[in-house]
Write an enzyme that holds these catalytic residues in place. Structure first.
Site, PDB file in Angstrom:
ATOM      1  N   ASP A 107      56.944  50.610  37.227  1.00  0.00           N
ATOM      2  CA  ASP A 107      56.042  50.523  38.266  1.00  0.00           C
ATOM      3  C   ASP A 107      54.761  49.603  38.535  1.00  0.00           C
ATOM      4  OD1 ASP A 107      54.061  51.070  36.173  1.00  0.00           O
ATOM      5  OD2 ASP A 107      54.446  53.308  36.498  1.00  0.00           O
ATOM      6  N   HIS A 122      63.162  47.953  31.587  1.00  0.00           N
ATOM      7  CA  HIS A 122      64.042  48.394  32.631  1.00  0.00           C
ATOM      8  C   HIS A 122      63.683  47.630  33.999  1.00  0.00           C
ATOM      9  CE1 HIS A 122      64.876  52.557  30.403  1.00  0.00           C
ATOM     10  NE2 HIS A 122      65.474  51.374  29.703  1.00  0.00           N
ATOM     11  N   CYS A 130      69.534  38.901  43.204  1.00  0.00           N
ATOM     12  CA  CYS A 130      70.645  38.426  43.796  1.00  0.00           C
ATOM     13  C   CYS A 130      71.745  39.104  43.014  1.00  0.00           C
ATOM     14  CB  CYS A 130      70.666  36.948  44.336  1.00  0.00           C
ATOM     15  SG  CYS A 130      72.242  36.817  44.902  1.00  0.00           S
ATOM     16  N   CYS A 133      74.082  35.351  42.537  1.00  0.00           N
ATOM     17  CA  CYS A 133      73.733  34.117  41.622  1.00  0.00           C
ATOM     18  C   CYS A 133      72.400  34.748  40.660  1.00  0.00           C
ATOM     19  CB  CYS A 133      73.086  33.170  42.544  1.00  0.00           C
ATOM     20  SG  CYS A 133      71.471  33.383  43.438  1.00  0.00           S
ATOM     21  N   GLY A 190      54.515  59.214  26.426  1.00  0.00           N
ATOM     22  CA  GLY A 190      54.930  59.852  27.773  1.00  0.00           C
ATOM     23  C   GLY A 190      56.652  59.305  28.070  1.00  0.00           C
ATOM     24  N   THR A 191      57.378  59.472  26.927  1.00  0.00           N
ATOM     25  CA  THR A 191      58.604  59.228  27.184  1.00  0.00           C
ATOM     26  C   THR A 191      59.442  60.432  26.521  1.00  0.00           C
ATOM     27  OG1 THR A 191      60.672  57.930  26.966  1.00  0.00           O
ATOM     28  CG2 THR A 191      58.849  57.711  25.173  1.00  0.00           C
ATOM     29  N   ASN A 216      52.672  63.279  24.023  1.00  0.00           N
ATOM     30  CA  ASN A 216      53.589  63.681  25.224  1.00  0.00           C
ATOM     31  C   ASN A 216      53.061  65.002  25.464  1.00  0.00           C
ATOM     32  OD1 ASN A 216      55.888  64.821  26.582  1.00  0.00           O
ATOM     33  ND2 ASN A 216      56.951  62.883  25.816  1.00  0.00           N
ATOM     34  N   GLU A 218      54.693  67.191  26.040  1.00  0.00           N
ATOM     35  CA  GLU A 218      55.538  68.370  25.335  1.00  0.00           C
ATOM     36  C   GLU A 218      56.386  67.818  24.144  1.00  0.00           C
ATOM     37  OE1 GLU A 218      57.823  70.003  28.877  1.00  0.00           O
ATOM     38  OE2 GLU A 218      59.376  68.312  28.074  1.00  0.00           O
ATOM     39  N   ALA A 234      48.472  62.209  28.486  1.00  0.00           N
ATOM     40  CA  ALA A 234      48.087  60.580  27.906  1.00  0.00           C
ATOM     41  C   ALA A 234      46.780  60.282  28.300  1.00  0.00           C
ATOM     42  CB  ALA A 234      49.255  59.671  28.404  1.00  0.00           C
TER      43      ALA A 234
HETATM   44  C1  BJW Z   1      53.768  63.066  29.993  1.00  0.00           C
HETATM   45  C2  BJW Z   1      52.984  63.265  31.046  1.00  0.00           C
HETATM   46  C3  BJW Z   1      51.519  63.025  30.814  1.00  0.00           C
HETATM   47  C4  BJW Z   1      54.931  63.796  31.583  1.00  0.00           C
HETATM   48  N1  BJW Z   1      51.153  62.629  29.697  1.00  0.00           N
HETATM   49  N2  BJW Z   1      53.222  62.679  28.744  1.00  0.00           N
HETATM   50  C5  BJW Z   1      75.356  58.763  25.462  1.00  0.00           C
HETATM   51  C6  BJW Z   1      74.551  58.835  24.272  1.00  0.00           C
HETATM   52  C7  BJW Z   1      73.767  57.604  24.234  1.00  0.00           C
HETATM   53  C8  BJW Z   1      73.701  56.504  25.218  1.00  0.00           C
HETATM   54  C9  BJW Z   1      74.306  56.893  26.466  1.00  0.00           C
HETATM   55  C10 BJW Z   1      75.363  57.756  26.562  1.00  0.00           C
HETATM   56  N3  BJW Z   1      75.769  57.874  27.376  1.00  0.00           N
HETATM   57  C11 BJW Z   1      75.332  56.821  28.267  1.00  0.00           C
HETATM   58  C12 BJW Z   1      74.500  56.048  27.612  1.00  0.00           C
HETATM   59  C13 BJW Z   1      73.750  54.736  27.754  1.00  0.00           C
HETATM   60  C14 BJW Z   1      72.481  55.118  29.000  1.00  0.00           C
HETATM   61  C15 BJW Z   1      71.670  56.407  28.210  1.00  0.00           C
HETATM   62  O1  BJW Z   1      71.075  56.209  27.589  1.00  0.00           O
HETATM   63  N4  BJW Z   1      72.281  57.313  28.713  1.00  0.00           N
HETATM   64  C16 BJW Z   1      71.352  58.914  28.464  1.00  0.00           C
HETATM   65  C17 BJW Z   1      70.426  59.484  29.458  1.00  0.00           C
HETATM   66  C18 BJW Z   1      72.344  59.675  27.971  1.00  0.00           C
HETATM   67  N5  BJW Z   1      71.821  54.097  28.783  1.00  0.00           N
HETATM   68  C19 BJW Z   1      72.019  53.114  29.688  1.00  0.00           C
HETATM   69  O2  BJW Z   1      73.134  53.091  30.570  1.00  0.00           O
HETATM   70  C20 BJW Z   1      71.227  51.802  29.369  1.00  0.00           C
HETATM   71  N6  BJW Z   1      71.941  50.674  29.133  1.00  0.00           N
HETATM   72  C21 BJW Z   1      72.961  50.453  28.360  1.00  0.00           C
HETATM   73  O3  BJW Z   1      72.987  51.336  27.483  1.00  0.00           O
HETATM   74  O4  BJW Z   1      73.631  49.495  28.320  1.00  0.00           O
HETATM   75  C22 BJW Z   1      74.633  49.003  27.373  1.00  0.00           C
HETATM   76  C23 BJW Z   1      75.319  47.867  27.826  1.00  0.00           C
HETATM   77  C24 BJW Z   1      75.387  46.929  26.900  1.00  0.00           C
HETATM   78  C25 BJW Z   1      75.945  45.682  27.191  1.00  0.00           C
HETATM   79  C26 BJW Z   1      76.607  45.550  28.537  1.00  0.00           C
HETATM   80  C27 BJW Z   1      76.544  46.653  29.693  1.00  0.00           C
HETATM   81  C28 BJW Z   1      76.015  47.566  29.128  1.00  0.00           C
HETATM   82  C29 BJW Z   1      70.405  51.454  30.507  1.00  0.00           C
HETATM   83  C30 BJW Z   1      69.346  52.435  30.689  1.00  0.00           C
HETATM   84  C31 BJW Z   1      68.855  52.420  32.274  1.00  0.00           C
HETATM   85  C32 BJW Z   1      67.738  53.345  32.501  1.00  0.00           C
HETATM   86  N7  BJW Z   1      67.398  53.281  34.023  1.00  0.00           N
HETATM   87  C33 BJW Z   1      66.357  54.310  34.491  1.00  0.00           C
HETATM   88  C34 BJW Z   1      66.043  53.742  35.803  1.00  0.00           C
HETATM   89  C35 BJW Z   1      65.216  52.500  35.952  1.00  0.00           C
HETATM   90  C36 BJW Z   1      65.060  51.986  37.470  1.00  0.00           C
HETATM   91  C37 BJW Z   1      64.148  52.757  38.283  1.00  0.00           C
HETATM   92  O5  BJW Z   1      62.961  53.459  37.403  1.00  0.00           O
HETATM   93  O6  BJW Z   1      64.568  53.111  39.187  1.00  0.00           O
HETATM   94  O7  BJW Z   1      65.189  54.086  33.765  1.00  0.00           O
HETATM   95  S1  BJW Z   1      66.722  55.948  34.227  1.00  0.00           S
HETATM   96  C38 BJW Z   1      65.048  56.605  33.730  1.00  0.00           C
HETATM   97  O8  BJW Z   1      65.126  57.007  32.570  1.00  0.00           O
HETATM   98  C39 BJW Z   1      64.148  54.992  33.793  1.00  0.00           C
HETATM   99  C40 BJW Z   1      63.376  55.512  32.866  1.00  0.00           C
HETATM  100  O9  BJW Z   1      62.766  54.274  32.444  1.00  0.00           O
HETATM  101  C41 BJW Z   1      64.164  56.218  31.821  1.00  0.00           C
HETATM  102  C42 BJW Z   1      63.401  56.801  30.738  1.00  0.00           C
HETATM  103  O10 BJW Z   1      62.794  58.003  31.293  1.00  0.00           O
HETATM  104  P1  BJW Z   1      61.293  58.265  30.591  1.00  0.00           P
HETATM  105  O11 BJW Z   1      60.117  57.214  30.846  1.00  0.00           O
HETATM  106  O12 BJW Z   1      61.331  58.585  29.255  1.00  0.00           O
HETATM  107  O13 BJW Z   1      60.707  59.325  31.549  1.00  0.00           O
HETATM  108  P2  BJW Z   1      61.386  60.929  31.353  1.00  0.00           P
HETATM  109  O14 BJW Z   1      60.934  61.553  32.732  1.00  0.00           O
HETATM  110  O15 BJW Z   1      62.522  61.221  30.777  1.00  0.00           O
HETATM  111  O16 BJW Z   1      60.099  61.630  30.423  1.00  0.00           O
HETATM  112  C43 BJW Z   1      58.864  61.676  30.849  1.00  0.00           C
HETATM  113  C44 BJW Z   1      58.133  62.207  29.639  1.00  0.00           C
HETATM  114  O17 BJW Z   1      56.698  62.231  29.928  1.00  0.00           O
HETATM  115  C45 BJW Z   1      58.421  63.621  29.223  1.00  0.00           C
HETATM  116  O18 BJW Z   1      58.751  63.995  27.956  1.00  0.00           O
HETATM  117  C46 BJW Z   1      57.184  64.533  29.491  1.00  0.00           C
HETATM  118  O19 BJW Z   1      56.821  65.396  28.763  1.00  0.00           O
HETATM  119  C47 BJW Z   1      56.219  63.411  29.556  1.00  0.00           C
HETATM  120  N8  BJW Z   1      54.926  63.729  30.302  1.00  0.00           N
HETATM  121  N9  BJW Z   1      53.663  63.835  31.971  1.00  0.00           N
HETATM  122  C48 BJW Z   1      51.980  62.686  28.636  1.00  0.00           C
HETATM  123  N10 BJW Z   1      50.491  63.343  31.829  1.00  0.00           N
HETATM  124 ZN    ZN Z   2      71.747  34.310  45.253  1.00  0.00          ZN
END
Ligand code: BJW
Ligand code: ZN
Length: 243
Positions: A107, A122, A130, A133, A190-191, A216, A218, A234
């Site tokens: 963000d 991320h 692109c 390229c 907050g993750t 966090n 929770e 947070a």
């Molecule tokens: C508060 C609050 C307040 C609320 N105060 N707290 C099985 C096991 C392990 C791994 C994998 C698996 N199967 C697949 C995978 C890999 C996969 C993965 O991890 N999946 C799991 C979900 C199972 N990972 C990937 O694919 C990654 N890439 C990869 O592994 O590549 C390998 C590779 C190598 C070489 C070549 C090719 C590939 C990529 C991950 C990309 C994640 N993308 C997203 C979208 C980004 C774009 C966008 O925003 O549109 O990223 S998904 C989404 O989740 C986003 C976030 O950054 C990410 C993490 O979420 P986050 O920030 O933790 O948010 P929440 O909502 O989950 O949690 C919020 C927290 O805040 C909560 O705990 C609340 O309690 C708390 N909270 N209010 C304090 N006020």
């Molecule tokens: Zn291009």
């Protein structure tokens, strides 16, 4: 919610004394700015399926749908301002020479708050990349054009973020690992810590002897590993610890 005074003072002292601090933030830090988180009862993944919107396959299948979703996300984010948690991290950066801020968020609110060096694992919603390229350009348009535009090379432009199944930007990942492995204190804010490889970083730091502090709303899978865990918002907790 306020923190137990003795615990607050202990962590304030840890933060003051630490020679180096690394911080990992997630969507929860921007929740109080009005940006929805991904998981949990009000999370984006309750309303939408990640497979339909946040994978390269989804974009290949239906670029317009994904594009519209990012357009909507951009409009939410454009209306948001950094909150006291983002601001507290700016203060921390200014007072700790060995400071690294690692975020999973796309963000840009850390930049807007004034954090100078943000490691973006991320990507950045305010960029387009692109597909052909790989050129990345800044693009702050809200609304976006109705359909994904083309690059000068003819390739389709896509949001400059990391989707499931895609590798993280190598330089950002290397910088994050280096910070996690070398810090004296690792602060997680907050993750849900379920998305890899970002979720490895706190464990990496802990195994290298860093103190682990979590804030966090929770408990998470990281909570049992944390030396200090603060359950609350947070935007309330961080300023109390950092002021
Ligand atoms: C508060 C609050 C307040 C609320 N105060 N707290 C099985 C096991 C392990 C791994 C994998 C698996 N199967 C697949 C995978 C890999 C996969 C993965 O991890 N999946 C799991 C979900 C199972 N990972 C990937 O694919 C990654 N890439 C990869 O592994 O590549 C390998 C590779 C190598 C070489 C070549 C090719 C590939 C990529 C991950 C990309 C994640 N993308 C997203 C979208 C980004 C774009 C966008 O925003 O549109 O990223 S998904 C989404 O989740 C986003 C976030 O950054 C990410 C993490 O979420 P986050 O920030 O933790 O948010 P929440 O909502 O989950 O949690 C919020 C927290 O805040 C909560 O705990 C609340 O309690 C708390 N909270 N209010 C304090 N006020
Ligand atoms: Zn291009």
């Amino acid at each position: 919610m306020s923190i137990q005074p003795s615990k607050t003072e202990e962590v304030r002292e840890e933060l003051r004394a630490a020679s180096s601090i690394a911080v990992l933030t997630g969507a929860g830090i921007s929740e109080e700015s009005g940006i929805p988180v991904f998981r949990g009862s009000d999370g984006l993944w309750k309303q939408y399926r990640a497979e339909d919107l946040a994978t390269p396959e989804a974009f290949a299948r239906d670029p317009r749908l994904v594009w519209e979703w990012y357009d909507w996300r951009r409009s939410r984010i454009a209306a948001a301002r950094p909150n006291p948690a983002h601001e507290a991290l700016v203060l921390l950066e200014n007072h700790c020479p060995g400071f690294a801020l690692i975020t999973q968020n796309v963000d840009g609110l850390h930049d807007l708050a004034g954090s100078r060096h943000v490691i973006k694992l991320h990507g950045d919603i305010w960029t387009l990349r692109c597909q052909h390229c790989g050129t990345v350009k800044s693009d702050r348009r809200v609304p976006l054009p109705e359909i994904p535009p083309r690059c000068a090379c003819g390739g389709l432009l896509r949001p400059g973020v990391v989707w499931f199944g895609e590798a993280l930007p190598p330089a950002a990942w290397q910088a994050a690992v280096q910070a996690a492995e070398s810090c004296a204190l690792f602060l997680v804010v907050g993750t849900s810590a379920v998305v890899y490889p970002a979720a490895e970083l706190p464990m990496l730091a802990k195994h290298r002897g860093a103190k682990l502090i979590e804030i966090n709303f929770e408990p998470t899978a990281l909570t049992p590993l944390a030396d200090y865990s603060f359950v609350g918002k947070a935007g309330e907790m961080l300023p109390q610890l950092v002021s």
